[in-house]
Motif scaffolding. Structure first.
Motif, PDB file in Angstrom:
ATOM      1  N   ILE A 169      10.319  -0.993  -4.540  1.00  0.00           N
ATOM      2  CA  ILE A 169       8.979  -1.590  -4.596  1.00  0.00           C
ATOM      3  C   ILE A 169       8.434  -1.917  -3.225  1.00  0.00           C
ATOM      4  CG2 ILE A 169       9.346  -2.556  -6.910  1.00  0.00           C
ATOM      5  CD1 ILE A 169       9.903  -5.262  -5.547  1.00  0.00           C
ATOM      6  N   GLY A 170       9.144  -1.516  -2.164  1.00  0.00           N
ATOM      7  CA  GLY A 170       8.758  -1.882  -0.809  1.00  0.00           C
ATOM      8  C   GLY A 170       7.529  -1.153  -0.302  1.00  0.00           C
ATOM      9  N   ALA A 171       7.010  -1.654   0.812  1.00  0.00           N
ATOM     10  CA  ALA A 171       5.778  -1.115   1.386  1.00  0.00           C
ATOM     11  C   ALA A 171       5.988   0.230   2.072  1.00  0.00           C
ATOM     12  CB  ALA A 171       5.192  -2.127   2.377  1.00  0.00           C
ATOM     13  N   ASP A 172       7.198   0.491   2.586  1.00  0.00           N
ATOM     14  CA  ASP A 172       7.428   1.711   3.362  1.00  0.00           C
ATOM     15  C   ASP A 172       8.848   2.236   3.121  1.00  0.00           C
ATOM     16  OD1 ASP A 172       7.414   3.789   5.177  1.00  0.00           O
ATOM     17  OD2 ASP A 172       7.449   2.498   6.960  1.00  0.00           O
ATOM     18  N   PRO A 173       9.105   2.860   1.982  1.00  0.00           N
ATOM     19  CA  PRO A 173      10.452   3.344   1.682  1.00  0.00           C
ATOM     20  C   PRO A 173      11.013   4.293   2.741  1.00  0.00           C
ATOM     21  CG  PRO A 173       9.114   3.366  -0.300  1.00  0.00           C
ATOM     22  CD  PRO A 173       8.185   3.063   0.838  1.00  0.00           C
ATOM     23  N   VAL A 174      10.180   5.174   3.262  1.00  0.00           N
ATOM     24  CA  VAL A 174      10.656   6.128   4.264  1.00  0.00           C
ATOM     25  C   VAL A 174      11.072   5.400   5.534  1.00  0.00           C
ATOM     26  CG1 VAL A 174      10.032   8.110   5.693  1.00  0.00           C
ATOM     27  CG2 VAL A 174       9.254   7.991   3.320  1.00  0.00           C
TER      28      VAL A 174
END
Length: 495
Positions: free
Chosen positions: A331-336
């Protein structure tokens, strides 16, 4: 291959990147969720360093999980897929999108989830089976222990609690209470029903939650019958810590599930338990996954805290096989960005890893299995292979394996030189994405040990992992033995 000792190539070959730089050895498994479901995101995460994907079953339906597995297979087919059974964990009623904050010292009402249906600021929906058993003085942890409550009073079917420590709650976090309030039974009937569906969809491993003893792992193994799936025991209860050796021997891999472990045992004990689990798992030749809140601040922030960076690096130096990301990629803002950050931290930590000291202090005997057993023979042969690779300054170790056991056995020594696994099984190749330092590729079936070695070395040369003048160590066994064991060690010079 004359005498099994010589391979000729037309010219030296470089690595796929054209350089000889050290590859990251510690693997990364990322949890897939709403933030990372899109195929473009999955490809980008794989490119950033995701080796395997975790599909949790605690949120969403079985059909949702099946669809997620299909999407992963279609998009990043080489990745391993780990499904995570929810177990008997009790969860709150859902919080609104974006979650709510709970301040330290705040008064919180615990209300019947069946009646209210949702949670909100100052009010948390709790299943009645738990609510009716809470008593004044009970400690209640919500989520992974970030929000800690103490029960103060009861008014009818509403329990009044005070927040000893605050935090943010979102989704449907789990609730942990004193063990005598709700008996833990694992696996649950629901776990087994969902597992029966998912084993038909090409998954590689299954994590079993709230394991208490080796018997819990045996129940799941019976349920999957002969399906070639790795069983990962999640160590998150005091009972599991007490029976650690038995559980590790029964399982195929283990997970240091620090969230629930940290709310069921004293927090100050968790780092020491983590080290013990890692050391025990590796000694048994089992991959060990270290999980929970590794880069938690990156759910919303663009960079991790210094403490989180140190935590990840120390897990690598402890010898963990795998680092796991949870909410950070689900659910994070920037998985990459999170995956790339973890990959950089792990790679840097490995520069200071004591490869020689680790293997020397490990001991040569693979604990599972007696000395005359296939596991004992494999232990002795892989130990000899590790020593030969050091003494001959080998460029590469090749583990020829059908099930992955040979690769996992040599991986426990954490060799400093590259380690590749040659296998005729695509499933085994994917499962080895959870094993430290192992790069797997598939080879054709062989009918003799000589052919196994020949095709494995050829594959390593074609892949650019070995070049003219290199000495490589090859570990293999007979494909015709009824009880396969790694009983062949060859040193091959490439001309």
């Amino acid at each position: 291959m004359p005498g099994g000792m010589l391979v000729t190539v037309s010219q030296p070959l470089m690595s796929r990147s054209g350089q000889s730089e050290r590859r990251r050895r510690t693997k990364i498994v990322a949890t897939i969720g709403p933030a990372s479901d899109a195929p473009t995101m999955l490809r980008a995460m794989a490119a950033a360093g995701m080796d395997a994907a975790r599909v949790p079953l605690a949120h969403g339906s079985t059909a949702d999980a099946v669809e997620r597995v299909r999407r992963l297979r279609a998009t990043v087919p080489h990745l391993g897929i780990l499904i995570d059974l929810p177990g008997p964990k009790i969860r709150t009623a859902p919080f609104p999108d974006g979650g709510v904050g709970v301040a330290t010292g705040a008064v919180v009402s615990l209300v019947p989830a069946e009646r209210d249906g949702v949670s909100a600021a100052g009010r948390i929906g709790v299943p009645d089976e738990l609510l009716s058993r809470l008593e004044p003085g009970d400690r209640v942890a919500v989520g992974d222990g970030g929000v800690s409550l103490v029960v103060r009073d009861r008014s009818g079917d509403v329990v009044v609690a005070e927040a000893l420590s605050g935090g943010r709650l979102q989704g449907r976090p789990g609730i942990s209470v004193p063990g005598n309030r709700i008996p833990v039974v694992s696996p649950t009937a629901d776990d087994l029903e969902r597992l029966a569906v998912l084993v038909q969809h090409d998954v590689d491993a299954v994590a079993v939650s709230f394991v208490r003893s080796a018997d819990d792992i045996d129940k799941v193994r019976d349920a999957v019958d002969k399906a070639p799936i790795l069983l990962v025991a999640k160590i998150e209860t005091p009972e599991a810590v007490a029976d650690l050796e038995g559980i590790v021997a029964a399982a195929d891999a283990v997970m240091v599930a620090r969230g629930d472990l940290g709310v069921r045992m004293p927090l100050e004990d968790v780092p020491h338990i983590q080290k013990r689990i890692i050391r025990t798992g590796v000694r048994y030749g089992r991959p060990v996954i270290t999980a929970t809140q590794m880069l938690e601040s990156m759910v919303t922030a663009s960079t991790p805290t210094r403490a989180e960076v140190t935590d990840v690096a120390n897990a690598v130096l402890d010898g963990t096989s795998v680092l796991m990301l949870s909410a950070e990629t689900a659910i994070g803002a920037d998985p990459v960005g999170v995956v790339a950050t973890m990959a950089r931290i792990a790679a840097r930590a490995e520069e200071d890893f004591d490869f020689l000291g680790w293997g020397a202090n490990l001991g040569t005997q693979l604990v599972a299995g007696g000395r005359a057993s296939p596991a004992g023979i494999t232990a002795a042969t892989t130990a000899a292979g590790w020593r030969a690779a050091i003494e001959e300054d080998a460029a590469l170790i090749i583990a020829c394996t059908r099930s992955g056991a040979t690769a996992r056995a040599i991986s426990r020594f954490r060799p400093s030189m590259p380690l590749v696994a040659a296998t005729p099984s695509t499933r085994t190749a994917r499962q080895l994405t959870l094993s430290w330092g192992v790069e797997a590729f598939t080879v054709e079936e062989s009918q003799s040990t000589d052919d196994i070695v020949w095709f494995a070395v050829q594959a390593a040369v074609r892949a650019g992992r070995a070049a003219q003048g290199d000495v490589v160590v090859v570990l293999a066994g007979s494909p015709t033995e009824p009880e396969p064991a790694t009983d062949t060690l060859r040193l091959v010079r490439i001309h």
